[in-house]
Design a protein around this motif. Structure first.
Motif, PDB file in Angstrom:
ATOM      1  N   LEU A 380       0.892  -1.185   0.080  1.00  0.00           N
ATOM      2  CA  LEU A 380      -0.070   0.013  -0.128  1.00  0.00           C
ATOM      3  C   LEU A 380       0.824   1.188  -0.051  1.00  0.00           C
ATOM      4  CD1 LEU A 380      -2.944  -1.124   2.397  1.00  0.00           C
ATOM      5  CD2 LEU A 380      -2.823  -1.292   0.070  1.00  0.00           C
ATOM      6  N   ARG A 381       1.862   1.186   0.612  1.00  0.00           N
ATOM      7  CA  ARG A 381       2.817   2.451   0.744  1.00  0.00           C
ATOM      8  C   ARG A 381       3.233   2.723  -0.558  1.00  0.00           C
ATOM      9  NH1 ARG A 381       6.461   2.457   5.849  1.00  0.00           N
ATOM     10  NH2 ARG A 381       4.642   2.313   6.783  1.00  0.00           N
ATOM     11  N   GLU A 385       2.581   6.103  -2.932  1.00  0.00           N
ATOM     12  CA  GLU A 385       3.737   7.055  -2.887  1.00  0.00           C
ATOM     13  C   GLU A 385       3.564   7.986  -3.715  1.00  0.00           C
ATOM     14  OE1 GLU A 385       7.448   8.729  -3.743  1.00  0.00           O
ATOM     15  OE2 GLU A 385       6.469   7.356  -5.122  1.00  0.00           O
ATOM     16  N   PRO A 386       3.270   8.068  -4.996  1.00  0.00           N
ATOM     17  CA  PRO A 386       3.209   9.218  -5.926  1.00  0.00           C
ATOM     18  C   PRO A 386       2.215  10.299  -5.378  1.00  0.00           C
ATOM     19  CG  PRO A 386       2.960   7.195  -7.442  1.00  0.00           C
ATOM     20  CD  PRO A 386       3.047   6.873  -5.877  1.00  0.00           C
ATOM     21  N   VAL A 406       9.233  19.204 -11.635  1.00  0.00           N
ATOM     22  CA  VAL A 406       8.028  18.158 -11.691  1.00  0.00           C
ATOM     23  C   VAL A 406       8.225  17.266 -10.497  1.00  0.00           C
ATOM     24  CG1 VAL A 406       7.182  16.151 -12.918  1.00  0.00           C
ATOM     25  CG2 VAL A 406       8.140  18.231 -14.216  1.00  0.00           C
ATOM     26  N   LEU A 407       7.209  17.375  -9.528  1.00  0.00           N
ATOM     27  CA  LEU A 407       7.087  16.174  -8.462  1.00  0.00           C
ATOM     28  C   LEU A 407       6.657  14.771  -8.746  1.00  0.00           C
ATOM     29  CD1 LEU A 407       5.599  18.883  -5.973  1.00  0.00           C
ATOM     30  CD2 LEU A 407       7.950  18.189  -6.040  1.00  0.00           C
ATOM     31  N   VAL A 408       5.397  14.882  -9.566  1.00  0.00           N
ATOM     32  CA  VAL A 408       5.156  13.567  -9.992  1.00  0.00           C
ATOM     33  C   VAL A 408       4.864  13.621 -11.605  1.00  0.00           C
ATOM     34  CG1 VAL A 408       3.531  11.742  -9.504  1.00  0.00           C
ATOM     35  CG2 VAL A 408       3.917  13.193  -7.630  1.00  0.00           C
ATOM     36  N   LYS A 409       5.573  12.686 -12.256  1.00  0.00           N
ATOM     37  CA  LYS A 409       5.183  12.574 -13.693  1.00  0.00           C
ATOM     38  C   LYS A 409       4.123  12.305 -13.985  1.00  0.00           C
ATOM     39  CE  LYS A 409      10.102  11.671 -14.865  1.00  0.00           C
ATOM     40  NZ  LYS A 409      11.261  10.794 -15.303  1.00  0.00           N
TER      41      LYS A 409
END
Length: 1034
Positions: A380-381, A385-386, A406-409
């Motif tokens: 689950l973690r 995570e994104p 960019v933090l999350v693509k």
């Protein structure tokens, strides 16, 4: 028995054939000079391979010669491949490898391998080891008779020699593919028996320790060499089913398989566990089990059938969630397997994606049930995570986050949301572990959903379903706390993304998270406050839209009550603020927060009025009473009302006006509860400085005392304002439920303010835009009991829609409701006018009108408040067809929904509706033409079934008429569109002509045959055109 005698005869013939073949080969090797090279090669091979012992029985002698020939072939192919190739010219094609076999040669080698395995390996396997020969083919039973008990002497030596020879042959790449693709299971069975069976020692006819060790090493090398999913499948077959299944009473003893020995079951389990714990082992195990159902690279058309085999997918998931005994610990097993389980979500191949994702989803849920700590840490973690990364950006120093970082693509965020949707929503196993893990990132999901509401993104629906799933499955108090956190009404465990985290539109239709471009602290304080309040207001409006989907559960009403309590205490701070000095920024922020609370409650009340107001009536009356009492106290004290008190008072009195204006059907007990508001309203009417509030309070007091018999214009105006907002803002986000009371006056009271007069009104055509007051009168006349007036009003409304009148376009939901309810009228002049109005309304809003009509046309759901009659559904069908005609080629967007609706209608219990559905289906197919697609198979199957099985003549007649319309509409293009089903249609029409008793049905079939005949004639004998072509040469 006769069959036994027949088997003995065939066995004797086979034995004699083997004997003669061996004698012929030995004779040619000894006497024919052309075979000298082969004789020398076989002698050389036999000297290098002393593991092929000689015995006197004919089957083994034949097997030994076959193995020698195969080894000789391998030696020859090695020599040919090592020989230098002749020089090639630059223009010549690259030559084949010298050791390449032709098709005929490859067929001969396959036959030789089959003889070697059938005669030299399978007969010497113990019962339960591998699949018996007599269970494979009829030839296997003959082999069992040929290999007599006398031939079973030295079985271990013969089995060892055969397995060793086949392994030696399989060392060649080309020959190895022929051996391992057909006989891998038998070879594995032989090596397992030789290397691991607790058998006899060498002096008792067994193998030496050195030979057993070499078999174990050969087994390990073979398992590592072959395609791993194939190894998994063969090991599962070799392991066999459960012992209980072998002795089930429902099976005949003659057809029951011998159970696998316990040592073999343990060995296969150990080998399977080793395959699983290897890198890529999870994918190998999943493919090995599912490819047998058609999910592999050669899945083809059976891949869809494999996707529907949920039990097999669930079985694989249970295997993955169980820690094997070979693993060092549960933690070590989870570290190796869980990342591979998450990788199953990433497959995009359509043949395997659905099965892999089902396995991964079930595996995650199984791990969450059985090993919650490990599932939280390893599944689950990483899965969330994104989303968690968006929240952790606030904790990072600003120097590490330059603007636009960019933090999350886009691909990562999209995959994360889709995977969360599959695990949580599709898996649908709410547990404390899943709910708590999702609650931590629910603020990010909500912010992402709000962002997608401003753009076009495929993530909108998954985010909405995730939010609704959590609100539905969690405890009520927890859900309310989450809603307060999303609305930022008080501190909660739900965290929203920080201000520096900003969502941006991706290039592939998704969303990516990046650092905000402008992070300067010198920004104007008032501008920052304005942006903050604006964004919070937008987020609140989206939260209300989300709650509109939860009205059936009562969550919206409970949240409304939760919002009432803080509003009562806001005026205290507003009053104390005058007496205390505060900084301007803090004062402005507190003031904006108070207005935000009041605005929140005002927006939520619009939605609450629609469904759950009746169940919360007492609580709302208490809120109104407390608001009036506080306002009276403030006004009597001489200090004057604050801005918050004014807004709260206006909202409370608007609620009372809406109740008295017809939003809720009141009972005698409800009027008794409202009586406590009478003295408070009287005080407000005397003390409040605003004349409008004074008049409204006095009129509300009179309306309550007369139980609604007298209603002044101010009450009607306030009710119209409240109800008008609800129709325009909230009801656009909700699915309207069928009305329980179809009377015209009650229906009008739900949509419009109470009329001041009861005289009939009729609208006259006008070229100028209709004003709001005139339009309201038109809507009221649409429920007039006078039929000509009602019909004329409906046609006037249709004309306004056709002219794109602004007032009509703004009230599309109201017009749709008016036309829908007038469909139930029995007069044709009225319901035909309503049908025409719906068709015109679909020109402007097809995506809103068509789903509403399709929902009414479908079969009534069990437990529905009111089921539509057959006549009404047929009228809806006519409206659908008019909409379809007006859409033209654009109807392709709604092709699936329309065809499925008519196909379902063709199976309705009512014969009239079945015939009507078939007629509509024929006209729709005529419109679609080339856009009909693969649905033509479903249509043909439905028509064939109805013509052959339906008892009603009208329905059969309509089904044949569909074929006529289909052929007429397609004309010469019929053979191209209907190329897969034209033969079935022709046979169906011929059957109707021959066997149908109804003359009209036969006439329709003959007309269809004539159309088909004309099409074929025009195709085979095209008209000759006298034309001359002139070409200009360059």
């Amino acid at each position: 028995t006769g069959q036994g005698i027949f088997q003995e005869t065939k066995g004797a013939a086979l034995l004699e054939s083997l004997r003669s073949s061996v004698a012929s080969l030995e004779e040619k090797l000894a006497q024919d000079p052309r075979w000298d090279g082969l004789r020398r090669l076989t002698i050389e091979v036999s000297q290098k391979t002393p593991l092929l012992p000689q015995f006197s029985d004919v089957p083994w002698t034949f097997t030994r010669h076959v193995l020698l020939l195969l080894l000789s072939l391998k030696q020859s192919m090695v020599l040919l491949a090592a020989a230098p190739s002749p020089p090639q010219t630059p223009v010549s094609a690259p030559p084949l490898s010298p050791d390449t076999l032709s098709v005929a040669q490859e067929k001969t080698v396959r036959a030789a391998l089959q003889f070697a395995v059938t005669l030299g390996l399978c007969p010497f396997l113990l019962p339960g080891v591998g699949l018996p020969l007599d269970r494979r083919t009829e030839f296997g039973a003959v082999i069992r008779e040929v290999v007599s008990p006398g031939c079973l002497v030295n079985t271990m030596s013969k089995l060892y020699a055969t397995c060793t020879g086949l392994l030696e042959v399989a060392q060649h790449p080309l020959l190895g593919s022929l051996v391992l693709t057909r006989h891998l299971g038998d070879l594995l069975a032989g090596l397992c028996q030789l290397g691991f069976c607790p058998g006899r020692r060498k002096r008792e006819g067994g193998l030496t320790e050195e030979e057993q060790r070499s078999c174990r090493e050969a087994l390990g090398g073979l398992l590592d060499r072959v395609y791993q999913p194939l190894v998994v499948r063969e090991l599962l077959i070799l392991q066999g089913g459960s012992r209980q299944g072998c002795h089930s009473p429902g099976r005949e003893s003659g057809h029951a398989l011998a159970p696998a020995p316990s040592w073999l079951r343990r060995l296969c389990g150990q080998l399977l566990s080793e395959r699983l714990l290897r890198p890529g082992g999870v994918q190998a195990v999943v493919r090995g089990i599912l490819e047998g159902a058609g999910a592999g690279a050669m899945g083809g058309s059976s891949a869809e059938a494999a996707a529907a085999d949920w039990q097999k997918c669930d079985a694989v998931a249970r295997i993955l969630s169980s820690c094997p005994q070979q693993s060092l610990s549960l933690e070590d097993y989870c570290q190796q397997v869980c990342p591979q389980v998450l990788q199953l979500f990433l497959f995009r191949d359509q043949l395997v994606a659905r099965q892999f994702q089902r396995v991964a989803t079930t595996a995650v849920l199984s791990m969450a049930r059985e090993h919650p700590e490990q599932a939280q840490r390893h599944l689950l973690r990483p899965l969330l995570e994104p989303l968690q990364r968006c929240l952790e950006a606030e904790e990072m120093p600003l120097e590490d986050l330059p603007p636009r970082t960019v933090l999350v693509k886009e691909e990562e965020l999209g995959s994360c949301v889709e995977n969360v949707f599959k695990v949580y929503v599709v898996g649908n196993e709410p547990s404390n572990l899943l709910l708590n893990s999702l609650q931590g990132v629910l603020g990010v999901v909500f912010s992402l959903w709000c962002f997608t509401k401003q753009n076009v993104s495929f993530l909108r629906t998954p985010c909405q379903e995730i939010l609704l799933w959590f609100l539905e499955k969690s405890e009520r108090q927890e859900a309310l706390s989450v809603l307060e956190g999303l609305a930022q009404m008080r501190r909660s465990s739900v965290r929203l993304p920080p201000l520096l985290c900003q969502f941006q539109v991706g290039s592939e239709g998704g969303v990516m998270a990046a650092v905000k471009a402008d992070l300067s602290p010198d920004k104007d304080e008032d501008e920052a406050l304005y942006q903050k309040v604006s964004s919070e207001q937008w987020r609140l409006e989206q939260l209300v839209g989300l709650l509109s989907h939860c009205q059936s559960s009562g969550l919206a009403g409970d949240f409304f009550l939760r919002c009432l309590k803080p509003v009562l205490h806001m005026s205290l701070w507003e009053r104390n603020r005058r007496e205390k000095t505060q900084s301007d920024a803090l004062s402005r922020f507190k003031k904006s927060q108070n207005f935000y609370w009041v605005a929140s409650l005002a927006v939520i009340q619009q939605m609450t009025l629609s469904s759950c107001f009746a169940s919360l009536f007492v609580q709302v009356v208490e809120f109104v009473a407390a608001t009036l009492q506080r306002a009276s106290a403030s006004l009597s004290g001489g200090s004057g009302a604050t801005s918050v008190e004014d807004q709260t008072l206006s909202m409370a009195m608007g609620l009372v006006a809406a109740v008295m204006g017809g939003a809720v059907q009141l009972k005698s007990a409800d009027f008794a509860a409202l009586k406590r508001l009478v003295p408070l309203l009287e005080e407000v009417s005397h003390l409040h400085p605003e004349p409008v509030i004074q008049e409204l309070a006095a009129d509300l007091r009179i309306t309550i005392c007369t139980h609604g018999a007298f209603s002044a214009g101010t009450v009607s105006s306030a009710a119209q304002t409240t109800l008008g907002k609800r129709c325009a803002e909230a009801e656009a986000h909700t699915n309207r439920e069928p009305s329980e009371k179809p009377e015209s006056d009650i229906a009008a009271s739900r949509l419009l303010p109470p009329p001041k007069a009861t005289e009939n009104r009729s609208a006259s055509p006008k070229d100028t835009p209709c004003s709001a007051v005139d339009f309201q009168e038109l809507l009221l006349s649409a429920y007039d009991p006078d039929i000509p007036t009602r019909a004329a009003t409906l046609r006037t409304l249709s004309r306004l829609i056709k002219q794109r009148d602004p007032e009509a376009l703004k009230t599309q939901e109201t017009l749709l409701k008016v036309f829908t309810e007038n469909l139930e009228h029995e007069d044709s002049f009225v319901y035909l006018s309503a049908i025409q109005g719906m068709a015109l309304l679909s020109d402007a809003f097809p995506d809103r009108v068509l789903p509403c009509l399709l929902a009414q046309y479908g079969s009534p759901q069990p437990g529905a408040p009111k089921a539509a009659t057959v006549e009404t559904r047929m009228k809806v069908g006519e409206a659908l067809m008019r909409v379809t005609r007006r859409l033209g080629d654009m109807v392709f967007l709604h092709r699936e929904d329309l065809i499925h609706a008519f196909l379902r209608g063709a199976k309705d219990p009512e014969a009239a509706l079945r015939a009507s559905s078939l007629s509509n289906l024929g006209e729709l197919c005529q419109i679609l033409r080339f856009q009909l697609g693969l649905v033509v198979h479903e249509v043909t199957s439905c028509l064939t079934s109805i013509v052959k099985t339906d008892r009603e003549v009208e329905v059969r007649r309509a089904a044949v008429h569909v074929v006529v319309l289909l052929l007429r509409g397609l004309s010469e293009e019929a053979l191209e569109v209907l190329r897969d089903v034209v033969l079935d249609l022709y046979r169906l029409l011929k059957s109707v002509v021959r066997h149908e008793e109804d003359g009209a049905t036969v006439l329709h079939a003959q007309l269809a045959l004539e159309e088909l005949d004309g099409i074929m004639r025009r195709l085979l004998f095209p008209p000759q055109a006298l034309e001359k072509k002139i070409q200009v040469l360059p």
